[in-house]
Design a protein around this motif. Structure first.
Motif, PDB file in Angstrom:
ATOM      1  N   TRP A 441       0.834   1.301 -15.907  1.00 22.75           N
ATOM      2  CA  TRP A 441      -0.537   1.424 -16.406  1.00 22.75           C
ATOM      3  C   TRP A 441      -0.697   2.676 -17.254  1.00 22.75           C
ATOM      4  O   TRP A 441      -0.849   2.618 -18.452  1.00 22.75           O
ATOM      5  N   MET A 442      -0.625   3.857 -16.620  1.00 23.42           N
ATOM      6  CA  MET A 442      -0.744   5.102 -17.384  1.00 23.42           C
ATOM      7  C   MET A 442      -0.062   6.223 -16.615  1.00 23.42           C
ATOM      8  O   MET A 442       0.218   6.105 -15.415  1.00 23.42           O
ATOM      9  N   SER A 443       0.209   7.314 -17.328  1.00 20.79           N
ATOM     10  CA  SER A 443       0.803   8.505 -16.721  1.00 20.79           C
ATOM     11  C   SER A 443      -0.263   9.586 -16.639  1.00 20.79           C
ATOM     12  O   SER A 443      -0.845   9.957 -17.662  1.00 20.79           O
ATOM     13  N   PRO A 444      -0.562  10.114 -15.455  1.00 22.71           N
ATOM     14  CA  PRO A 444      -1.600  11.148 -15.328  1.00 22.71           C
ATOM     15  C   PRO A 444      -1.357  12.366 -16.214  1.00 22.71           C
ATOM     16  O   PRO A 444      -2.304  12.974 -16.714  1.00 22.71           O
ATOM     17  N   THR A 445      -0.088  12.711 -16.441  1.00 21.75           N
ATOM     18  CA  THR A 445       0.203  13.905 -17.235  1.00 21.75           C
ATOM     19  C   THR A 445       0.179  13.629 -18.732  1.00 21.75           C
ATOM     20  O   THR A 445       0.120  14.574 -19.525  1.00 21.75           O
ATOM     21  N   HIS A 446       0.236  12.378 -19.161  1.00 20.26           N
ATOM     22  CA  HIS A 446       0.249  12.041 -20.582  1.00 20.26           C
ATOM     23  C   HIS A 446      -1.018  11.323 -21.031  1.00 20.26           C
ATOM     24  O   HIS A 446      -1.228  11.139 -22.238  1.00 20.26           O
ATOM     25  N   ASN A 447      -1.845  10.899 -20.114  1.00 23.78           N
ATOM     26  CA  ASN A 447      -3.101  10.221 -20.450  1.00 23.78           C
ATOM     27  C   ASN A 447      -4.272  10.904 -19.749  1.00 23.78           C
ATOM     28  O   ASN A 447      -5.084  10.256 -19.102  1.00 23.78           O
ATOM     29  N   MET A 448      -4.335  12.231 -19.897  1.00 24.29           N
ATOM     30  CA  MET A 448      -5.356  12.978 -19.154  1.00 24.29           C
ATOM     31  C   MET A 448      -6.763  12.535 -19.513  1.00 24.29           C
ATOM     32  O   MET A 448      -7.597  12.285 -18.634  1.00 24.29           O
ATOM     33  N   MET A 449      -7.070  12.445 -20.813  1.00 23.83           N
ATOM     34  CA  MET A 449      -8.424  12.079 -21.220  1.00 23.83           C
ATOM     35  C   MET A 449      -8.773  10.665 -20.767  1.00 23.83           C
ATOM     36  O   MET A 449      -9.891  10.409 -20.305  1.00 23.83           O
ATOM     37  N   GLU A 450      -7.815   9.737 -20.903  1.00 25.45           N
ATOM     38  CA  GLU A 450      -8.066   8.364 -20.452  1.00 25.45           C
ATOM     39  C   GLU A 450      -8.325   8.330 -18.949  1.00 25.45           C
ATOM     40  O   GLU A 450      -9.204   7.601 -18.466  1.00 25.45           O
ATOM     41  N   LEU A 451      -7.557   9.156 -18.216  1.00 24.66           N
ATOM     42  CA  LEU A 451      -7.728   9.196 -16.766  1.00 24.66           C
ATOM     43  C   LEU A 451      -9.089   9.786 -16.397  1.00 24.66           C
ATOM     44  O   LEU A 451      -9.751   9.307 -15.469  1.00 24.66           O
ATOM     45  N   PHE A 452      -9.522  10.836 -17.126  1.00 27.47           N
ATOM     46  CA  PHE A 452     -10.848  11.388 -16.878  1.00 27.47           C
ATOM     47  C   PHE A 452     -11.921  10.344 -17.165  1.00 27.47           C
ATOM     48  O   PHE A 452     -12.926  10.251 -16.457  1.00 27.47           O
ATOM     49  N   VAL A 585      -3.987  14.530 -11.801  1.00 30.12           N
ATOM     50  CA  VAL A 585      -3.120  15.307 -12.696  1.00 30.12           C
ATOM     51  C   VAL A 585      -2.424  16.426 -11.923  1.00 30.12           C
ATOM     52  O   VAL A 585      -1.219  16.664 -12.086  1.00 30.12           O
ATOM     53  N   ILE A 586      -3.182  17.109 -11.038  1.00 30.96           N
ATOM     54  CA  ILE A 586      -2.582  18.188 -10.236  1.00 30.96           C
ATOM     55  C   ILE A 586      -1.454  17.643  -9.370  1.00 30.96           C
ATOM     56  O   ILE A 586      -0.387  18.273  -9.233  1.00 30.96           O
ATOM     57  N   HIS A 587      -1.672  16.476  -8.769  1.00 29.45           N
ATOM     58  CA  HIS A 587      -0.642  15.854  -7.937  1.00 29.45           C
ATOM     59  C   HIS A 587       0.635  15.623  -8.744  1.00 29.45           C
ATOM     60  O   HIS A 587       1.749  15.960  -8.298  1.00 29.45           O
ATOM     61  N   ALA A 588       0.489  15.068  -9.942  1.00 27.06           N
ATOM     62  CA  ALA A 588       1.657  14.809 -10.785  1.00 27.06           C
ATOM     63  C   ALA A 588       2.303  16.112 -11.248  1.00 27.06           C
ATOM     64  O   ALA A 588       3.532  16.233 -11.282  1.00 27.06           O
ATOM     65  N   MET A 589       1.482  17.109 -11.621  1.00 26.65           N
ATOM     66  CA  MET A 589       2.003  18.385 -12.104  1.00 26.65           C
ATOM     67  C   MET A 589       2.775  19.135 -11.016  1.00 26.65           C
ATOM     68  O   MET A 589       3.814  19.755 -11.280  1.00 26.65           O
ATOM     69  N   MET A 590       2.255  19.102  -9.780  1.00 27.34           N
ATOM     70  CA  MET A 590       2.952  19.788  -8.686  1.00 27.34           C
ATOM     71  C   MET A 590       4.328  19.182  -8.457  1.00 27.34           C
ATOM     72  O   MET A 590       5.315  19.904  -8.265  1.00 27.34           O
TER      73      MET A 590
END
Length: 667
Positions: A441-452, A585-590
């Motif tokens: 579907w999407m990547s939290p770290t690459h689709n931040m605006m879409e996820l927001f 995003v924080i979960h993916a970044m950690m």
């Protein structure tokens, strides 16, 4: 579902000779909440019975403690149906005889145990003195000398030497020996310095040896004799326990049941021979209640069933399918719905794990949570709290797994699922400096605006459900006249979200498309002005009875203030849902940071260290961020959602229940 269980108010008139039987039936049914109808003076005979049952229970708990009786499964005992007073007389006679025997043995044990402690202290003191070559007979006052011995803290040793020296002018001897964490000190001085030395020792927390027996051989012989006596007395207590433990457990259950029953009876109304039982019962249990009460009273009871009055405080029993039941605990954390209010539990059962999964999407972490939930369910069978929390963890874990597949993450690793999606030819491809990978579907770290945007869209739907629920509650409370202002708020909310999407360019699904299709002026007119006008008109109609200029101005001012307050609340609540995207995003970044550390050359060359960092990092993220995500999920429901519609003014339904584990009634 969506509404508490329908309740009926009941009134039962029963002859006093049938009261105990009817109360037993009500306790067995476990469906009647008895309410107090009689104030003031209570029936004296019943109060005395209640006092005697309380005293009997104290005796029973004393026996359980002294005899060390444990709750255990025993074969049920058939108990003939009798009056409460007959039960009490029989149990008092049996229990009092056991107490008398056990108390005598217990008192002897306590007395001899005290003697043993004193002798043990004497034995220890004599052994300590012996190690220093001191005869216990020397202690005390003689014609010329004063000798004392005792223990003090190591930190007071120098102070003791200094102050005794100052007091006796060098006419003293001090011997010392360390025992465990204290110092044994023997002080020898002239008889004339006795009072002064005793004053010094008191000021230093000096624990003087108090010897009741100075013959070590006699002490040891007496200790052996005491041990034999204690063993014999303990065996006597064991015999009493083996003979009477079953009787004591049965008596405890019977006494507790009868005590609870008598407490309820004291709340009932009473004439000369008739008791009045008032209470509440679920509507679906009414027929069963009528049948059982008539049978227990041989038809000598009058039963009346009433619909609740509109303003009556009706106890609330939530009625949800079993899969939704665990989430009732979350609803009750905030408060129960009132009787005519919408029960939010079925919606929570869907939105809670959904929002949690959006923020905590990872196949591996979700699987661990789901397994933890299953563990709590099966390891704590019979414990409702553990079952509820275990089921909630299971649902949250399942949704975390679902979003983990959508995000393409297993314990933070994006390569495993990426290869699978590539083989299947599905998903979206992302290019990074380290290569390409795929997600479903999407990547939290690459689709931040879409996820927001998705997070805000979830918030809009969530709050929209709350506003719809608010409209339903108000229609039930005030009639259809309240539907216009309620739906106007929902309309205004949608218009405000559309303007937010337009101005801030948040990619909120549906709303950003509407914002791009129409000019800002049209959105303001149809999305803001018209619903605001409807809200103001509703406020004016509600307030202007009778009409007056001052009332008109006041109503307009109140309406405008409500519009401003509603607008700011909608704005802050909507933005608050952005935390869904932020935490995802924080979960993916950690997890990305953990794997980045492991890829460093100095660490990657040490295999065991790399494994420890990966495992430790996953545990940290699972526990720490899992807890944070859980708390934020609760917060979004309590403060962003519940505040739109939920009053939580209900009172808990508490039926009268008789629990029988060791006994069963027989005719």
């Amino acid at each position: 579902m969506f509404k508490p269980l329908q309740m009926r108010r009941i009134r039962i008139l029963v002859l006093d000779s049938y009261l105990d039987r009817v109360m037993n039936v009500l306790g067995k049914l476990r469906s009647v909440q008895i309410t107090e109808v009689k104030e003031g003076e209570k029936e004296i005979s019943r109060e005395k019975i209640l006092e005697r049952y309380s005293s009997l229970l104290n005796s029973i708990y004393y026996l359980i403690d002294v005899l060390k009786i444990r709750d255990e499964e025993i074969e049920r005992v058939s108990v003939p149906e009798k009056s409460s007073g007959e039960y009490l007389n029989e149990m008092e006679k049996n229990i009092n005889s056991i107490v008398e025997e056990a108390e005598s043995i217990s008192e002897r044990l306590e007395k001899i145990s005290g003697e043993r402690k004193i002798l043990k202290s004497n034995e220890f003191a004599l052994n300590c003195l012996s190690s220093l070559g001191i005869d216990a007979g020397w202690l005390g006052t003689s014609d010329f000398l004063y000798v004392t011995a005792g223990f003090l803290d190591p930190g007071d040793v120098e102070e003791l030497k200094l102050r005794v020296r100052e007091t006796t002018k060098e006419d003293h001897i001090i011997l010392m020996e360390s025992f465990k964490d204290r110092i044994l000190a023997i002080v020898v001085t002239l008889k004339g310095h006795q009072n002064d030395v005793e004053g010094v020792l008191k000021g230093l927390r000096f624990d003087a040896l108090e010897l009741t027996n100075k013959n070590l051989r006699e002490i040891k012989e007496r200790l052996e004799s005491i041990k034999e006596i204690e063993d014999r007395l303990h065996k006597d207590l064991d015999r009493i326990r083996d003979e009477h433990s079953k009787d004591i457990l049965v008596a405890k259950e019977m006494a507790q049941i009868e005590k609870n029953t008598q407490e309820m009876v004291l709340n009932l109304g009473k004439t000369d021979r008739v008791y009045t039982i008032n209470g509440w019962i679920p509507a679906r249990e009414v027929d069963n209640l009528v049948r059982e009460v008539r049978e227990a009273s041989d038809g000598c009871a009058v039963i009346r069933i009433y619909e609740p009055e509109p303003d009556e405080m009706v106890p609330v029993l939530l009625d949800n399918p079993k899969p939704f039941k665990p989430f009732e605990s979350i609803t009750e954390m905030f408060g129960l719905p009132s009787y005519n209010e919408i029960d939010p539990t079925p919606i929570i059962a869907i939105t809670f794990p959904l929002i949690f999964g959006l923020m905590f999407g990872d196949v591996g972490h979700g699987a661990v949570l789901a397994l933890a939930g299953l563990g709590m369910i099966f390891m704590k069978k019979g414990n409702e709290s553990y079952w509820n929390f275990g089921m909630i963890l299971l649902y949250c874990g399942i949704f975390a797994i679902i979003f983990g597949f959508l995000y393409g993450s297993i314990f933070g690793n994006e390569e495993i699922l990426s290869n699978l999606y590539e083989d299947l030819g599905v998903g979206h491809t992302y290019t990074t400096p380290h290569g390409e990978f795929r997600t479903l579907w999407m990547s939290p770290t690459h689709n931040m605006m879409e996820l927001f945007g998705i997070a805000l869209f979830v918030g809009v739907l969530h709050m929209g459900l709350g506003l719809i629920a608010s409209a339903v509650n108000k229609v039930q409370e005030s009639g259809l006249s309240s539907i216009v202002p309620s739906l106007s708020k929902l309309w205004f909310f949608c218009g405000e979200v559309t303007i937010i999407a337009l101005i801030f360019r948040f990619p909120i699904p549906l709303f950003i498309q509407v914002a791009e299709m129409y000019p800002l002026s049209d959105i303001v007119l149809y999305g803001i002005c018209i619903p605001v006008a409807l809200m103001l008109i509703s406020e004016l109609i509600h307030e202007l009875h009778p009409f007056g200029v001052k009332k008109l101005l006041g109503a307009v001012g109140t309406g405008l203030f409500d519009v401003f307050e509603t607008s700011s609340m909608f704005l802050s609540n909507t933005i608050s849902y952005s935390r869904i995207g932020i935490l995802a995003v924080i979960h993916a970044m950690m997890m990305m940071a953990i794997y980045k550390i492991c890829s460093m050359e100095m660490i990657s060359n040490i295999f065991i260290l790399s494994i420890m960092i990966v495992v430790g990092g996953n545990i940290l993220v699972l526990v720490l961020e899992g807890l944070i995500v859980f708390i934020h999920t609760i917060r979004l429901h309590f403060y962003e959602w519940f505040t739109k519609f939920y009053g939580a003014g209900g009172i808990k339904y508490s039926p009268f229940i008789i629990e029988r584990r060791y006994t069963e009634l027989t005719d």
